[in-house]
Design a protein around this motif. Structure first.
Motif, PDB file in Angstrom:
ATOM      1  N   LYS A 452       0.801  -1.232   0.000  1.00  0.00           N
ATOM      2  CA  LYS A 452       0.000   0.000   0.000  1.00  0.00           C
ATOM      3  C   LYS A 452       0.838   1.288   0.000  1.00  0.00           C
ATOM      4  O   LYS A 452       0.532   2.253   0.726  1.00  0.00           O
ATOM      5  N   PRO A 453       1.898   1.403  -0.780  1.00  0.00           N
ATOM      6  CA  PRO A 453       2.760   2.597  -0.710  1.00  0.00           C
ATOM      7  C   PRO A 453       2.053   3.891  -1.099  1.00  0.00           C
ATOM      8  O   PRO A 453       2.274   4.931  -0.460  1.00  0.00           O
ATOM      9  N   ALA A 454       1.215   3.857  -2.136  1.00  0.00           N
ATOM     10  CA  ALA A 454       0.544   5.088  -2.570  1.00  0.00           C
ATOM     11  C   ALA A 454      -0.446   5.573  -1.517  1.00  0.00           C
ATOM     12  O   ALA A 454      -0.615   6.784  -1.308  1.00  0.00           O
ATOM     13  N   LEU A 455      -1.107   4.648  -0.847  1.00  0.00           N
ATOM     14  CA  LEU A 455      -2.060   5.008   0.206  1.00  0.00           C
ATOM     15  C   LEU A 455      -1.327   5.554   1.427  1.00  0.00           C
ATOM     16  O   LEU A 455      -1.777   6.533   2.053  1.00  0.00           O
ATOM     17  N   LYS A 456      -0.194   4.951   1.770  1.00  0.00           N
ATOM     18  CA  LYS A 456       0.614   5.452   2.892  1.00  0.00           C
ATOM     19  C   LYS A 456       1.104   6.877   2.602  1.00  0.00           C
ATOM     20  O   LYS A 456       1.121   7.728   3.488  1.00  0.00           O
ATOM     21  N   ALA A 457       1.507   7.107   1.354  1.00  0.00           N
ATOM     22  CA  ALA A 457       1.973   8.443   0.973  1.00  0.00           C
ATOM     23  C   ALA A 457       0.839   9.462   1.089  1.00  0.00           C
ATOM     24  O   ALA A 457       1.055  10.600   1.542  1.00  0.00           O
ATOM     25  N   LEU A 458      -0.368   9.073   0.704  1.00  0.00           N
ATOM     26  CA  LEU A 458      -1.520   9.977   0.803  1.00  0.00           C
ATOM     27  C   LEU A 458      -1.820  10.322   2.253  1.00  0.00           C
ATOM     28  O   LEU A 458      -2.029  11.497   2.590  1.00  0.00           O
ATOM     29  N   HIS A 459      -1.833   9.314   3.130  1.00  0.00           N
ATOM     30  CA  HIS A 459      -2.090   9.561   4.547  1.00  0.00           C
ATOM     31  C   HIS A 459      -1.016  10.474   5.147  1.00  0.00           C
ATOM     32  O   HIS A 459      -1.323  11.378   5.938  1.00  0.00           O
ATOM     33  N   ASP A 460       0.242  10.253   4.755  1.00  0.00           N
ATOM     34  CA  ASP A 460       1.341  11.076   5.247  1.00  0.00           C
ATOM     35  C   ASP A 460       1.196  12.515   4.779  1.00  0.00           C
ATOM     36  O   ASP A 460       1.413  13.465   5.551  1.00  0.00           O
ATOM     37  N   TYR A 461       0.821  12.694   3.520  1.00  0.00           N
ATOM     38  CA  TYR A 461       0.659  14.040   2.969  1.00  0.00           C
ATOM     39  C   TYR A 461      -0.500  14.773   3.651  1.00  0.00           C
ATOM     40  O   TYR A 461      -0.380  15.952   4.013  1.00  0.00           O
ATOM     41  N   GLU A 462      -1.607  14.076   3.848  1.00  0.00           N
ATOM     42  CA  GLU A 462      -2.773  14.704   4.472  1.00  0.00           C
ATOM     43  C   GLU A 462      -2.504  15.025   5.946  1.00  0.00           C
ATOM     44  O   GLU A 462      -3.026  16.008   6.478  1.00  0.00           O
ATOM     45  N   ARG A 463      -1.674  14.214   6.603  1.00  0.00           N
ATOM     46  CA  ARG A 463      -1.274  14.525   7.975  1.00  0.00           C
ATOM     47  C   ARG A 463      -0.497  15.846   8.026  1.00  0.00           C
ATOM     48  O   ARG A 463      -0.757  16.707   8.884  1.00  0.00           O
ATOM     49  N   GLN A 464       0.435  16.020   7.084  1.00  0.00           N
ATOM     50  CA  GLN A 464       1.220  17.253   7.049  1.00  0.00           C
ATOM     51  C   GLN A 464       0.361  18.450   6.647  1.00  0.00           C
ATOM     52  O   GLN A 464       0.601  19.581   7.095  1.00  0.00           O
ATOM     53  N   GLN A 465      -0.637  18.191   5.802  1.00  0.00           N
ATOM     54  CA  GLN A 465      -1.588  19.253   5.454  1.00  0.00           C
ATOM     55  C   GLN A 465      -2.269  19.791   6.711  1.00  0.00           C
ATOM     56  O   GLN A 465      -2.374  21.003   6.912  1.00  0.00           O
ATOM     57  N   LYS A 466      -2.766  18.877   7.540  1.00  0.00           N
ATOM     58  CA  LYS A 466      -3.471  19.265   8.761  1.00  0.00           C
ATOM     59  C   LYS A 466      -2.545  20.011   9.727  1.00  0.00           C
ATOM     60  O   LYS A 466      -2.982  20.905  10.454  1.00  0.00           O
ATOM     61  N   GLU A 467      -1.275  19.635   9.725  1.00  0.00           N
ATOM     62  CA  GLU A 467      -0.309  20.297  10.604  1.00  0.00           C
ATOM     63  C   GLU A 467       0.096  21.666  10.075  1.00  0.00           C
ATOM     64  O   GLU A 467       0.721  22.451  10.790  1.00  0.00           O
ATOM     65  N   GLY A 468      -0.243  21.953   8.825  1.00  0.00           N
ATOM     66  CA  GLY A 468       0.052  23.253   8.234  1.00  0.00           C
ATOM     67  C   GLY A 468       1.519  23.500   7.969  1.00  0.00           C
ATOM     68  O   GLY A 468       2.007  24.634   8.104  1.00  0.00           O
ATOM     69  N   VAL A 469       2.266  22.471   7.589  1.00  0.00           N
ATOM     70  CA  VAL A 469       3.699  22.630   7.333  1.00  0.00           C
ATOM     71  C   VAL A 469       3.934  23.538   6.128  1.00  0.00           C
ATOM     72  O   VAL A 469       3.111  23.608   5.209  1.00  0.00           O
ATOM     73  N   GLU A 470       5.043  24.239   6.156  1.00  0.00           N
ATOM     74  CA  GLU A 470       5.385  25.113   5.039  1.00  0.00           C
ATOM     75  C   GLU A 470       6.092  24.340   3.933  1.00  0.00           C
ATOM     76  O   GLU A 470       5.965  24.658   2.755  1.00  0.00           O
ATOM     77  N   GLU A 471       6.883  23.361   4.320  1.00  0.00           N
ATOM     78  CA  GLU A 471       7.603  22.541   3.349  1.00  0.00           C
ATOM     79  C   GLU A 471       7.391  21.066   3.691  1.00  0.00           C
ATOM     80  O   GLU A 471       7.667  20.635   4.806  1.00  0.00           O
ATOM     81  N   TYR A 472       6.892  20.325   2.718  1.00  0.00           N
ATOM     82  CA  TYR A 472       6.569  18.916   2.952  1.00  0.00           C
ATOM     83  C   TYR A 472       7.835  18.058   2.887  1.00  0.00           C
ATOM     84  O   TYR A 472       8.782  18.371   2.163  1.00  0.00           O
ATOM     85  N   THR A 473       7.828  16.976   3.657  1.00  0.00           N
ATOM     86  CA  THR A 473       8.925  16.009   3.619  1.00  0.00           C
ATOM     87  C   THR A 473       8.337  14.613   3.427  1.00  0.00           C
ATOM     88  O   THR A 473       7.160  14.372   3.711  1.00  0.00           O
TER      89      THR A 473
END
Length: 513
Positions: A452-473
């Motif tokens: 499930k790599p693509a799904l894990k990446a989506l969850h990780d991205y949406e987590r950082q979205q909620k945290e309001g990061v300026e630069e994603y990692t």
């Protein structure tokens, strides 16, 4: 040749593949909680946020390269074929496969980003790369790479150039017939094929950066011009729109041209047009320079909307509003016949007639010009895809001059496709699309259930979205994603740079960072 190709298509494009395409789109829509709807605002923001680098192209350039593959002959001649053989209801199924396919496009493009590599100063990636790294099956990746080189280097370019040749011939006449070593063809098609091949050679010998630079200018311009013309025709007949929509939806579930035919042609031409699940889009997605793999997945998902829900719909409404179409039944019979029986559905003539009926004198030359840009940029995208898969094979086996041979073969295929009949060109293109779709969709499903790599990446991205990061990692190791070598090295470099910066400024360095 026609009978052999038709036999192959009857096997490849069986109902199993058609429902697999729909099923895969529905499956990924559900597991991503309809990411194509939830993240629509983010998709539009990301379009212009990325920047190019020495190794990669920007998100918008990657979108332009992939759109140059998606927005092509399928949007003009392909829609006409879907209506001509599947009835107006086929348009409904093109919409369905586009909406569901947007989730598939997110998945395959995110995978391409996760498992991309650096090759001679450029990013490379695609299904062959993620099949090897995520599935661990190199033999399967090789089969996909070989099939893709054959499809995009030989079979599919001929479909695009064939439509250009037919449109030029319809607009400006065929001229005298010329006997050649491969048959007798019109002067118009021979000149057109020669000019396309020469221009193609100039660009493809310049590399991916030249392709990206060309497509980022041409694709938006040609798509906008085409849509404006379509909207003018639709606006002039605005009162007929409710009836047309009702006809499309109603015929999708009636035996107009056979319920199965409407689904079959709608899905076949939908997949051909928007390429979701086919495995072509991920190649351009991998070349993008982004902060997080999910970002390019979202951008590529948005490209499905542009291709099918906007450009294909514009073509469909023009044809249906003006009644410039026939619907083929069994054998030689017509279920609906509005135009001459000898007008081929597998070509641009329905669309040319639709514009001509509303704007006399504009239809034929405008579609000829539009098709040139639509189809030519698609051929460029096909070359880039074939080149990427040659680069993949070259990692293991060194074939001197492989890239040069590919360029020459592609140019020859383009010329040959320009002068051949439309039915043969489209049938050969369908073989290529079907082979790639089978191999890619099966691979996507297996990869999902493995890790499930693509799904894990989506969850990780949406987590950082909620945290309001300026630069994603993106930390693949932390997410349990293996073999994402590029991103592991990138994160390590970033950590080292951060520690060096802290040390230079006198800040304490975290030894566990």
């Amino acid at each position: 040749m026609q009978s052999v190709v038709d036999f192959l298509n009857s096997i490849i494009w069986s109902p199993v593949l058609i429902y697999t395409c729909l099923g895969a789109g529905l499956f990924y829509s559900i597991v991503t909680r309809f990411v194509q709807v939830r993240q629509f605002k983010e998709m539009t923001r990301l379009l212009f946020s990325g920047k190019s680098s020495e190794k990669g192209i920007s998100s918008f350039q990657a979108l332009a390269v992939s759109l140059s593959g998606r927005v092509g002959t399928g949007n003009i001649a392909g829609v006409a074929a879907a209506i001509g053989f599947g009835g107006p209801g086929a348009v409904f199924w093109m919409w369905v496969v586009a909406f569901l396919g947007a989730a598939t496009a997110y998945t395959e493009s995110t995978l391409a980003q996760i498992y991309k590599e650096e090759d001679k100063g450029e990013f490379r990636g695609g299904p062959a790369y993620y099949i090897e790294k995520a599935m661990g099956q190199k033999w399967y990746a090789w089969i996909f790479a070989i099939a893709t080189i054959f499809a995009c280097g030989v079979l599919l370019p001929g479909v695009q150039s064939n439509s250009i040749g037919n449109a030029v011939e319809a607009a400006f006449g065929s001229g005298e017939m010329i006997e050649t070593a491969i048959g007798t063809y019109s002067l118009a098609k021979i000149i057109t094929g020669t000019l396309i091949s020469i221009l193609l050679g100039f660009i493809i010998f310049g590399g991916v950066k030249r392709i990206a630079s060309f497509t980022q200018v041409v694709v938006p311009f040609m798509a906008l011009a085409y849509i404006i013309i379509a909207f003018v025709i639709i606006a002039l007949n605005i009162t007929e729109i409710p009836g047309i929509v009702a006809m499309i939806v109603g015929d999708a579930f009636t035996p107009m041209a056979g319920f199965g035919a409407a689904i079959g042609w709608g899905v076949k031409r939908g997949v051909y047009s928007n390429e979701a699940g086919q495995g072509t889009g991920p190649h351009a997605a991998a070349a993008a320079n982004v902060q997080h793999p999910a970002q390019q997945g979202l951008v590529q998902s948005f490209s499905i909307y542009i291709d099918t829900l906007l450009v294909c719909s514009a073509t469909a409404f023009m044809i249906l509003i003006t009644g410039a179409y026939n619907v083929h039944g069994a054998g030689e019979a017509f279920i609906i016949q509005n135009v001459a029986a000898d007008i081929a559905a597998n070509g641009p003539v329905f669309t040319q007639m639709a514009i001509e009926s509303t704007m006399p004198g504009w239809g034929k030359p405008f579609i000829a010009i539009a098709l040139f840009f639509f189809a030519f940029t698609t051929i460029l995208a096909y070359y880039y895809i074939a080149e990427t898969n040659v680069a993949y094979l070259r990692r293991t086996v060194k074939f001197p001059g492989m890239m040069f041979v590919l360029k020459v073969v592609l140019m020859a295929a383009v010329f040959y496709g320009t002068v051949k009949t439309a039915n043969l060109a489209w049938a050969m293109g369908d073989v290529g699309v079907g082979l790639m779709a089978w191999l890619n969709i099966v691979g996507l499903v297996i990869i999902f259930f493995l890790s499930k790599p693509a799904l894990k990446a989506l969850h990780d991205y949406e987590r950082q979205q909620k945290e309001g990061v300026e630069e994603y990692t993106f930390d693949p190791v932390k997410l349990g994603i293996k073999n994402a070598d590029y991103w592991e090295r990138r994160l390590a470099r970033r950590t080292q740079d951060s520690e060096a910066s802290d040390e230079a400024s006198g800040k304490p360095v975290n030894p566990t960072a």
